[in-house]
Design a protein around this motif. Structure first.
Motif, mmCIF file in Angstrom:
data_model
loop_
_atom_site.group_PDB
_atom_site.id
_atom_site.type_symbol
_atom_site.label_atom_id
_atom_site.label_comp_id
_atom_site.label_asym_id
_atom_site.label_seq_id
_atom_site.Cartn_x
_atom_site.Cartn_y
_atom_site.Cartn_z
ATOM 1 N N UNK A 74 0.813 -1.212 0.000
ATOM 2 C CA UNK A 74 0.000 0.000 0.000
ATOM 3 C C UNK A 74 0.842 1.256 0.000
ATOM 4 N N UNK A 75 1.630 1.451 1.001
ATOM 5 C CA UNK A 75 2.551 2.576 1.089
ATOM 6 C C UNK A 75 3.860 2.068 1.659
ATOM 7 N N UNK A 76 4.914 2.720 1.305
ATOM 8 C CA UNK A 76 6.221 2.364 1.854
ATOM 9 C C UNK A 76 7.016 3.638 1.930
ATOM 10 N N UNK A 77 7.611 3.879 3.051
ATOM 11 C CA UNK A 77 8.379 5.094 3.281
ATOM 12 C C UNK A 77 7.544 6.343 3.006
ATOM 13 N N UNK A 78 6.220 6.216 3.188
ATOM 14 C CA UNK A 78 5.331 7.348 3.006
ATOM 15 C C UNK A 78 5.060 7.709 1.558
ATOM 16 N N UNK A 79 5.456 6.869 0.622
ATOM 17 C CA UNK A 79 5.284 7.173 -0.800
ATOM 18 C C UNK A 79 4.224 6.285 -1.423
ATOM 19 N N UNK A 80 3.550 6.849 -2.414
ATOM 20 C CA UNK A 80 2.587 6.085 -3.196
ATOM 21 C C UNK A 80 2.961 6.109 -4.667
ATOM 22 N N UNK A 81 4.169 6.533 -4.975
ATOM 23 C CA UNK A 81 4.619 6.594 -6.356
ATOM 24 C C UNK A 81 4.721 5.176 -6.913
ATOM 25 N N UNK A 82 4.349 4.987 -8.180
ATOM 26 C CA UNK A 82 4.380 3.635 -8.755
ATOM 27 C C UNK A 82 5.736 2.935 -8.639
ATOM 28 N N UNK A 83 6.841 3.656 -8.848
ATOM 29 C CA UNK A 83 8.152 2.993 -8.786
ATOM 30 C C UNK A 83 8.482 2.550 -7.366
ATOM 31 N N UNK A 84 8.089 3.339 -6.370
ATOM 32 C CA UNK A 84 8.341 2.967 -4.979
ATOM 33 C C UNK A 84 7.420 1.825 -4.563
ATOM 34 N N UNK A 85 6.174 1.840 -5.023
ATOM 35 C CA UNK A 85 5.255 0.745 -4.715
ATOM 36 C C UNK A 85 5.731 -0.560 -5.346
ATOM 37 N N UNK A 86 6.233 -0.478 -6.569
ATOM 38 C CA UNK A 86 6.761 -1.677 -7.220
ATOM 39 C C UNK A 86 7.945 -2.235 -6.428
ATOM 40 N N UNK A 87 8.827 -1.360 -6.021
ATOM 41 C CA UNK A 87 9.975 -1.788 -5.210
ATOM 42 C C UNK A 87 9.503 -2.429 -3.903
ATOM 43 N N UNK A 88 8.567 -1.801 -3.244
ATOM 44 C CA UNK A 88 8.045 -2.337 -1.976
ATOM 45 C C UNK A 88 7.383 -3.696 -2.183
ATOM 46 N N UNK A 89 6.662 -3.828 -3.284
ATOM 47 C CA UNK A 89 5.999 -5.109 -3.558
ATOM 48 C C UNK A 89 7.015 -6.211 -3.859
ATOM 49 N N UNK A 90 8.096 -5.878 -4.571
ATOM 50 C CA UNK A 90 9.137 -6.883 -4.808
ATOM 51 C C UNK A 90 9.850 -7.251 -3.512
#
Length: 151
Positions: A74-90
Motif C-alpha cells: 500500500x505505502x512504503x516510506x510514506x510514498x505512493x509513487x508507482x516505482x516505490x510501490x513496485x519496489x516495496x511489492x518486490x
C-alpha cells in the motif's frame, strides 16, 4: 515427526505466495514483465498447492487454497509513487519466497531423516521453482531500487 505442522505451514506460505503474485500482477498490470512473469510464477505455486494436498490428507489436513487477495504494502516510506510501490511489492515478494524456500528445505530435511521418499521427492520437485521465484524477485529488486529510491 511433525510432518503435519510442516505441511500445514508450507501450504499456508505457498498459498500466500500464490495470492501475492496474483495481486502483484494485477496491481502492476502496466509493467509488462511484472504482470506476465508474476502470473506464470503464481501458477507454479498453485501447482505446489495441488501437489501438497494429498500429502496433507495423509496427515489429516484439508489443504484448500484461499481465494482472499493478499494486501500488498500500500505505502512504503510514506510514498505512493508507482516505482516505490513496485519496489516495496518486490521486497515483500522476496521475503515471502524466502520463507517458502525455507519451508521446502525443512520438509526435505525431515523427509530425508524419516526416510520418507515421497515427501523428499515432492520437496525436490517444488523447491527449485521456489528458488527461481526468489531469484526473480531479488533481480527485480536490484533493477528497481536505484530509480525508485534516488529519483
Amino acid at each position: 515427526m511433525k510432518f503435519q505442522l510442516l505441511i500445514d505451514e508450507l501450504h499456508r506460505s505457498e498459498d500466500e505466495l500464490t495470492r501475492a503474485l496474483l495481486t502483484m500482477a494485477d496491481r502492476h498490470r502496466g509493467d509488462h514483465e511484472t504482470f506476465h512473469v508474476a502470473r506464470d510464477l503464481a501458477a507454479w505455486s498453485a501447482g505446489h498447492l495441488r501437489l501438497l494436498a494429498p500429502a496433507g490428507k495423509e496427515f489429516g489436513l484439508d489443504l484448500t487454497p484461499s481465494d482472499e487477495p493478499v494486501p500488498l504494502t500500500g505505502e512504503w516510506l510514506g510514498h505512493r509513487e508507482p516505482s516505490v510501490l513496485l519496489l516495496a511489492d518486490f521486497r515483500y515478494l522476496y521475503r515471502l519466497a524466502a520463507g517458502v524456500s525455507a519451508d521446502w528445505e525443512l520438509l526435505a530435511q525431515a523427509a530425508q531423516g524419516a526416510r520418507r521418499a515421497d515427501l523428499l521427492s515432492l520437496a525436490e520437485r517444488c523447491h527449485p521453482e521456489t528458488l527461481r521465484q526468489l531469484r526473480w524477485a531479488n533481480a527485480r529488486l536490484k533493477d528497481s531500487a536505484t530509480q525508485a529510491l534516488v529519483s
